[in-house]
Scaffold this motif. Structure first.
Motif, PDB file in Angstrom:
ATOM      1  N   ALA A   1      78.169  35.124  11.655  1.00 35.94           N
ATOM      2  CA  ALA A   1      76.837  35.283  12.236  1.00 35.94           C
ATOM      3  C   ALA A   1      75.740  34.919  11.244  1.00 35.94           C
ATOM      4  O   ALA A   1      74.719  34.320  11.619  1.00 35.94           O
ATOM      5  CB  ALA A   1      76.652  36.722  12.731  1.00 35.94           C
ATOM      6  N   ARG A   2      75.922  35.253   9.974  1.00 38.62           N
ATOM      7  CA  ARG A   2      74.927  34.920   8.954  1.00 38.62           C
ATOM      8  C   ARG A   2      74.797  33.407   8.799  1.00 38.62           C
ATOM      9  O   ARG A   2      73.682  32.871   8.703  1.00 38.62           O
ATOM     10  CB  ARG A   2      75.329  35.563   7.615  1.00 38.62           C
ATOM     11  CG  ARG A   2      74.562  35.060   6.401  1.00 38.62           C
ATOM     12  CD  ARG A   2      73.100  35.378   6.494  1.00 38.62           C
ATOM     13  NE  ARG A   2      72.381  34.880   5.329  1.00 38.62           N
ATOM     14  CZ  ARG A   2      71.062  34.740   5.270  1.00 38.62           C
ATOM     15  NH1 ARG A   2      70.319  35.065   6.313  1.00 38.62           N
ATOM     16  NH2 ARG A   2      70.489  34.287   4.171  1.00 38.62           N
ATOM     17  N   VAL A   3      75.907  32.705   8.803  1.00 36.13           N
ATOM     18  CA  VAL A   3      75.878  31.246   8.674  1.00 36.13           C
ATOM     19  C   VAL A   3      75.168  30.630   9.870  1.00 36.13           C
ATOM     20  O   VAL A   3      74.338  29.719   9.717  1.00 36.13           O
ATOM     21  CB  VAL A   3      77.304  30.691   8.543  1.00 36.13           C
ATOM     22  CG1 VAL A   3      77.278  29.181   8.372  1.00 36.13           C
ATOM     23  CG2 VAL A   3      78.040  31.343   7.382  1.00 36.13           C
ATOM     24  N   LEU A   4      75.468  31.107  11.070  1.00 37.03           N
ATOM     25  CA  LEU A   4      74.841  30.575  12.274  1.00 37.03           C
ATOM     26  C   LEU A   4      73.344  30.847  12.283  1.00 37.03           C
ATOM     27  O   LEU A   4      72.551  30.006  12.731  1.00 37.03           O
ATOM     28  CB  LEU A   4      75.495  31.173  13.518  1.00 37.03           C
ATOM     29  CG  LEU A   4      76.963  30.791  13.732  1.00 37.03           C
ATOM     30  CD1 LEU A   4      77.550  31.571  14.903  1.00 37.03           C
ATOM     31  CD2 LEU A   4      77.111  29.293  13.962  1.00 37.03           C
TER      32      LEU A   4
ATOM     33  N   GLY B   1      71.314  22.354   2.697  1.00 30.41           N
ATOM     34  CA  GLY B   1      72.031  23.010   1.610  1.00 30.41           C
ATOM     35  C   GLY B   1      72.135  24.509   1.797  1.00 30.41           C
ATOM     36  O   GLY B   1      73.088  25.134   1.321  1.00 30.41           O
ATOM     37  N   ASP B   2      71.152  25.110   2.483  1.00 29.12           N
ATOM     38  CA  ASP B   2      71.210  26.551   2.738  1.00 29.12           C
ATOM     39  C   ASP B   2      72.408  26.892   3.621  1.00 29.12           C
ATOM     40  O   ASP B   2      73.051  27.936   3.436  1.00 29.12           O
ATOM     41  CB  ASP B   2      69.921  27.020   3.425  1.00 29.12           C
ATOM     42  CG  ASP B   2      68.686  26.854   2.560  1.00 29.12           C
ATOM     43  OD1 ASP B   2      68.837  26.653   1.339  1.00 29.12           O
ATOM     44  OD2 ASP B   2      67.570  26.921   3.106  1.00 29.12           O
ATOM     45  N   VAL B   3      72.697  26.034   4.591  1.00 30.93           N
ATOM     46  CA  VAL B   3      73.842  26.261   5.474  1.00 30.93           C
ATOM     47  C   VAL B   3      75.137  26.152   4.677  1.00 30.93           C
ATOM     48  O   VAL B   3      76.037  26.993   4.802  1.00 30.93           O
ATOM     49  CB  VAL B   3      73.842  25.255   6.644  1.00 30.93           C
ATOM     50  CG1 VAL B   3      75.026  25.512   7.578  1.00 30.93           C
ATOM     51  CG2 VAL B   3      72.521  25.317   7.403  1.00 30.93           C
ATOM     52  N   ARG B   4      75.236  25.138   3.860  1.00 28.22           N
ATOM     53  CA  ARG B   4      76.428  24.953   3.043  1.00 28.22           C
ATOM     54  C   ARG B   4      76.651  26.146   2.111  1.00 28.22           C
ATOM     55  O   ARG B   4      77.771  26.653   1.984  1.00 28.22           O
ATOM     56  CB  ARG B   4      76.304  23.656   2.238  1.00 28.22           C
ATOM     57  CG  ARG B   4      77.506  23.325   1.388  1.00 28.22           C
ATOM     58  CD  ARG B   4      77.466  21.881   0.929  1.00 28.22           C
ATOM     59  NE  ARG B   4      76.248  21.546   0.202  1.00 28.22           N
ATOM     60  CZ  ARG B   4      75.270  20.776   0.660  1.00 28.22           C
ATOM     61  NH1 ARG B   4      75.353  20.266   1.878  1.00 28.22           N
ATOM     62  NH2 ARG B   4      74.216  20.495  -0.074  1.00 28.22           N
ATOM     63  N   THR B   5      75.576  26.609   1.487  1.00 27.35           N
ATOM     64  CA  THR B   5      75.690  27.752   0.575  1.00 27.35           C
ATOM     65  C   THR B   5      76.148  29.004   1.315  1.00 27.35           C
ATOM     66  O   THR B   5      77.015  29.746   0.844  1.00 27.35           O
ATOM     67  CB  THR B   5      74.347  28.012  -0.113  1.00 27.35           C
ATOM     68  OG1 THR B   5      73.992  26.865  -0.896  1.00 27.35           O
ATOM     69  CG2 THR B   5      74.418  29.228  -1.021  1.00 27.35           C
ATOM     70  N   ALA B   6      75.574  29.240   2.499  1.00 25.38           N
ATOM     71  CA  ALA B   6      75.944  30.424   3.282  1.00 25.38           C
ATOM     72  C   ALA B   6      77.397  30.353   3.715  1.00 25.38           C
ATOM     73  O   ALA B   6      78.125  31.356   3.663  1.00 25.38           O
ATOM     74  CB  ALA B   6      75.025  30.561   4.492  1.00 25.38           C
ATOM     75  N   MET B   7      77.836  29.184   4.130  1.00 21.45           N
ATOM     76  CA  MET B   7      79.218  29.038   4.596  1.00 21.45           C
ATOM     77  C   MET B   7      80.194  29.199   3.443  1.00 21.45           C
ATOM     78  O   MET B   7      81.226  29.884   3.575  1.00 21.45           O
ATOM     79  CB  MET B   7      79.398  27.671   5.261  1.00 21.45           C
ATOM     80  CG  MET B   7      80.777  27.442   5.856  1.00 21.45           C
ATOM     81  SD  MET B   7      81.211  28.688   7.114  1.00 21.45           S
ATOM     82  CE  MET B   7      82.831  28.111   7.600  1.00 21.45           C
ATOM     83  N   GLN B   8      79.914  28.601   2.321  1.00 20.78           N
ATOM     84  CA  GLN B   8      80.822  28.709   1.189  1.00 20.78           C
ATOM     85  C   GLN B   8      80.893  30.139   0.676  1.00 20.78           C
ATOM     86  O   GLN B   8      81.966  30.607   0.279  1.00 20.78           O
ATOM     87  CB  GLN B   8      80.397  27.739   0.091  1.00 20.78           C
ATOM     88  CG  GLN B   8      80.606  26.287   0.483  1.00 20.78           C
ATOM     89  CD  GLN B   8      80.160  25.298  -0.586  1.00 20.78           C
ATOM     90  OE1 GLN B   8      79.647  25.681  -1.626  1.00 20.78           O
ATOM     91  NE2 GLN B   8      80.341  24.017  -0.320  1.00 20.78           N
TER      92      GLN B   8
END
Length: 263
Positions: free
Chosen positions: A31-34, A47-54
């Motif tokens: 949910a945080r990534v979405l 890059g924020d999405v990538r950081t959250a997902m990783q």
């Protein structure tokens, strides 16, 4: 080596008794990534999405549930399922073989993700099962794919739209835009998905394509906003980058060699 009957029984047990809880846990963590993807309307924020997902993936347990892992058997069956789908256009046999591969190793995100893909190709599409599997795959702590496989983001977006999770579908497409190495290819995947599955995909796909044109950086996507939905009959085989001897078809194929998300 377990027999096919044993693997079929094990797959049924895991899908019924393990995956729903794993998917629910994954949904909460994803949910945080979405949410980050929903707010990343500018290309520079991808890059924020990538950081959250990783961060989400690295914090996931290596094994969300205890199970024997037979990796060699899983990979053999996985390859056999690809042959059944891509070469013989046999969805039923491909699903059977991929379920057995999943039973042999339900912690391999590529094996799990391709089962999600194939369940969306059944008639009717097994959208809820595919959604659970895509969630499970996206949350697995698999160092090969630190940001998740783009194929699994696509399956999650499609399955979410088909099961009425419209916000998740839209935000999954947004996440895939941020994480894909090739935005145009992902836009094409979304348009093909809408053409295959129809009106339930339209709102989330259009939201993705509109975002793709919202800035000069995102504006590389040339896909049509409103493709005409295809007929309801089952597509004959894979699509996207099909084998050279196979004509392109109107949907992405399961990954033979998974594309890593942008890192």
């Amino acid at each position: 080596m377990p027999g096919s009957d044993e693997l079929d029984a094990l797959a049924a047990d895991i899908l019924q008794n393990r995956i729903p809880a794993s998917a629910l846990s994954a949904e909460r963590r994803l949910a945080r990534v979405l949410a980050v993807a929903a707010g990343a309307s500018e290309f520079r924020r991808r890059g924020d999405v990538r950081t959250a997902m990783q961060a989400m993936r690295s914090a996931s347990p290596k094994a969300p549930f205890a199970t024997p892992v037979r990796n060699d058997e899983a990979r053999r069956l996985h390859e056999a399922a690809l042959v059944a789908y891509l070469s013989r256009d046999d969805v039923e046999d491909a699903v059977r073989l991929q379920r057995q591969a999943f039973a042999a190793n339900p912690l391999d995100s590529e094996v799990v993700g391709n089962l999600a893909f194939l369940q969306l190709k059944e008639q009717p599409p097994q959208a809820e099962a595919a959604r659970q599997l895509a969630l499970h795959s996206l949350a697995l702590n698999d160092p090969r794919f630190p940001s998740g496989r783009i194929e699994d983001w696509t399956a999650f977006a499609v399955a979410s739209a088909l099961t009425g999770h419209e916000a998740d579908a839209r935000n999954a497409w947004f996440a895939s835009m941020a994480l894909a190495n090739d935005l145009q290819q992902q836009c094409n995947n979304a348009v093909r998905a809408e053409a295959m599955y129809g009106e339930r995909l339209r709102p989330s796909v259009n939201a993705m394509l509109q975002r793709a044109r919202s800035s000069a950086a995102y504006g590389r996507c040339e896909a049509a906003l409103s493709p005409k939905p295809a007929s309801a009959k089952r597509p004959s085989a894979a699509a996207g980058k099909a084998p050279s001897k196979t004509p392109a078809k109107p949907a992405p194929k399961p990954a033979q060699r998974s594309h890593r998300a942008a890192s």
